[in-house]
Write a protein that holds these residues in place. Structure first.
Motif, PDB file in Angstrom:
ATOM      1  N   UNK A  42      -4.149   9.547   1.452  1.00 16.55           N
ATOM      2  CA  UNK A  42      -5.466   9.028   1.060  1.00 16.55           C
ATOM      3  C   UNK A  42      -5.328   7.735   0.262  1.00 16.55           C
ATOM      4  N   UNK A  43      -4.308   7.671  -0.604  1.00 14.44           N
ATOM      5  CA  UNK A  43      -4.103   6.460  -1.397  1.00 14.44           C
ATOM      6  C   UNK A  43      -3.723   5.271  -0.510  1.00 14.44           C
ATOM      7  N   UNK A  44      -2.939   5.527   0.527  1.00 19.53           N
ATOM      8  CA  UNK A  44      -2.584   4.446   1.451  1.00 19.53           C
ATOM      9  C   UNK A  44      -3.845   3.829   2.044  1.00 19.53           C
ATOM     10  N   UNK A  45      -4.753   4.675   2.476  1.00 11.97           N
ATOM     11  CA  UNK A  45      -6.003   4.175   3.059  1.00 11.97           C
ATOM     12  C   UNK A  45      -6.854   3.464   2.017  1.00 11.97           C
ATOM     13  N   UNK A  46      -6.858   3.993   0.798  1.00 14.11           N
ATOM     14  CA  UNK A  46      -7.628   3.357  -0.275  1.00 14.11           C
ATOM     15  C   UNK A  46      -7.133   1.939  -0.524  1.00 14.11           C
ATOM     16  N   UNK A  93       0.830  -1.210   0.000  1.00 17.83           N
ATOM     17  CA  UNK A  93       0.000   0.000   0.000  1.00 17.83           C
ATOM     18  C   UNK A  93       0.862   1.257   0.000  1.00 17.83           C
ATOM     19  N   UNK A  94       1.900   1.265   0.838  1.00 17.13           N
ATOM     20  CA  UNK A  94       2.783   2.431   0.924  1.00 17.13           C
ATOM     21  C   UNK A  94       3.529   2.635  -0.384  1.00 17.13           C
ATOM     22  N   UNK A  95       4.085   1.543  -0.936  1.00 18.27           N
ATOM     23  CA  UNK A  95       4.858   1.658  -2.182  1.00 18.27           C
ATOM     24  C   UNK A  95       3.976   2.135  -3.335  1.00 18.27           C
ATOM     25  N   UNK A 143      -5.966   6.538  10.094  1.00 15.38           N
ATOM     26  CA  UNK A 143      -5.108   5.958   9.051  1.00 15.38           C
ATOM     27  C   UNK A 143      -3.934   5.218   9.664  1.00 15.38           C
ATOM     28  N   UNK A 144      -3.324   5.807  10.686  1.00 12.77           N
ATOM     29  CA  UNK A 144      -2.192   5.175  11.363  1.00 12.77           C
ATOM     30  C   UNK A 144      -2.616   3.855  11.993  1.00 12.77           C
ATOM     31  N   UNK A 145      -3.772   3.841  12.641  1.00 16.27           N
ATOM     32  CA  UNK A 145      -4.262   2.617  13.284  1.00 16.27           C
ATOM     33  C   UNK A 145      -4.529   1.525  12.251  1.00 16.27           C
ATOM     34  N   UNK A 146      -5.151   1.890  11.153  1.00 16.13           N
ATOM     35  CA  UNK A 146      -5.462   0.903  10.112  1.00 16.13           C
ATOM     36  C   UNK A 146      -4.202   0.388   9.447  1.00 16.13           C
ATOM     37  N   UNK A 147      -3.268   1.292   9.151  1.00 15.94           N
ATOM     38  CA  UNK A 147      -2.016   0.876   8.517  1.00 15.94           C
ATOM     39  C   UNK A 147      -1.227  -0.043   9.442  1.00 15.94           C
ATOM     40  N   UNK A 148      -1.278   0.225  10.734  1.00 17.74           N
ATOM     41  CA  UNK A 148      -0.588  -0.610  11.715  1.00 17.74           C
ATOM     42  C   UNK A 148      -1.379  -1.806  12.178  1.00 17.74           C
TER      43      UNK A 148
END
Length: 365
Positions: A330-334, A22-24, A285-290
């Motif tokens: 926003x793209x990371x969350x998407x 997602x990050x890349x 976003x931080x919580x979801x990414x983690x």
């Protein structure tokens, strides 16, 4: 034993794949957008990295911004483990800041008493504000996704009312809507000379440890996890579903309130209308990414802290508008939403297999 260890490591590795991808992907698409608007992509990325990690001061700014994000993420993660979704972290952040801010402005105490008292009041304020949507959900069945978002707007207006009314600084320049400065006794000390990294960062790390300990070692934390994973099993085992959900929401709201106080005690120094508004959904976003895990939240908060810290340098030197980083986030969350879609599909497949197996058993009988 070795096989189990390898299997556990492989499972953890698979969990890292989706966030990293997602990050890349988000950075790659952002780089394309930056190129299309006529900016130097390589220069922009270099400025972003230098602004986030290029010096001791840059690292300090990254961790300062990560501190508030950790508290905001924990406000979401605590509730999420119980099966509830707290999107009202910003409102709890503001109300906690108002409660703690009053103590920080009006009381004169030694720092050893003043700082803990302000943090305690911030926790109480955030918890009380989280109590309202929790009761609406538990007692009336109101959707907490909607109510917590609405309470964010309510808290914003309450903050505006206080800084332009009862708590307004009578000596503010041009009648600006802001409170008086906090007392010197509540200002958090910096950890190193010459940088802004403060004691609040260590408090954020302590909150992550408490989060881990609560859910990994405490009986109540185990009950909350069971309630979140399968309410029917929890009810069959005699667990208090409503009580456990209420505890999770209160702790999450309280931590958001502490985050608001720490922002006042280190960065803002006074209540200002709409301060730190960008934290609203970044914390989620931080919580979801983690994946709502302590280590994941820490690493994600550092990433978002670096993006926020580096955006100024990128905007100044590479002439890239700040909105480009908002697109990245926003793209990371998407892309993370795609992970939830796959999880939903897998759950549906598993449910279908179980139903087919049950029907075969019934047909044989």
């Amino acid at each position: 034993m070795k096989a189990k260890t390898i299997q556990a490591l492989a499972q953890k590795g698979r969990k890292l794949v989706f966030p990293l991808v997602s990050i890349v992907l988000a950075l790659a698409i952002s780089a394309i957008i930056i190129q299309l608007i006529g900016c130097d992509t390589l220069l922009a990325l270099r400025c972003l990295l230098e602004g986030g990690f290029g010096s001791l001061n840059a690292i300090s700014e990254t961790l300062v911004k990560a501190t508030s994000l950790i508290f905001m993420a924990l406000s979401f993660a605590f509730a999420q483990r119980s099966g509830m979704y707290n999107l009202g972290g910003m409102g709890q952040f503001y109300i906690g800041a108002i409660f703690g801010g009053w103590v920080g402005i009006n009381l004169t105490l030694p720092a050893a008493l003043h700082i803990p008292l302000m943090l305690l009041c911030g926790f109480v304020g955030g918890a009380l504000f989280a109590l309202l949507p929790a009761i609406l959900r538990i007692r009336l069945g109101a959707n907490e996704l909607i109510s917590t978002i609405m309470f964010n707007s309510v808290a914003t207006q309450i903050l505006s009312m206080f800084v332009s009314g009862p708590m307004k600084d009578p000596n503010s320049v041009n009648g600006a809507s802001q409170s008086c400065l906090m007392q010197d006794s509540v200002k958090l000390p910096t950890l190193f000379s010459g940088v802004r990294l403060h004691l609040g960062f260590l408090l954020a790390l302590a909150a992550l440890v408490i989060f881990w300990f609560f859910y990994a070692r405490c009986t109540r934390g185990f009950e909350v996890r069971v309630v979140g994973m399968n309410p029917q099993v929890a009810q069959y085992a005699g667990m208090n579903i409503r009580g456990n959900q209420l505890v999770a929401m209160l702790i999450g709201g309280g931590l958001a309130g502490i985050g608001g106080c720490i922002e006042l005690m280190s960065v803002q120094s006074r209540l200002v209308q709409g301060f730190s508004a960008s934290l609203s959904f970044q914390g989620i976003s931080v919580a979801l990414l983690g994946d709502c895990t302590p280590v994941g939240i820490f690493l994600s908060s550092v990433l978002y802290g670096a993006l926020n810290a580096g955006s100024g340098r990128m905007q100044m030197l590479a002439k890239v508008p700040a909105s480009a980083l908002e697109i990245t986030q926003s793209l990371i969350i998407l892309f993370l939403a795609g992970r939830e879609i796959f999880r939903y599909v897998d759950r549906q497949k598993l449910r279908g297999m179980l139903l087919r197996g049950k029907r075969k058993e019934e047909s044989h009988v």
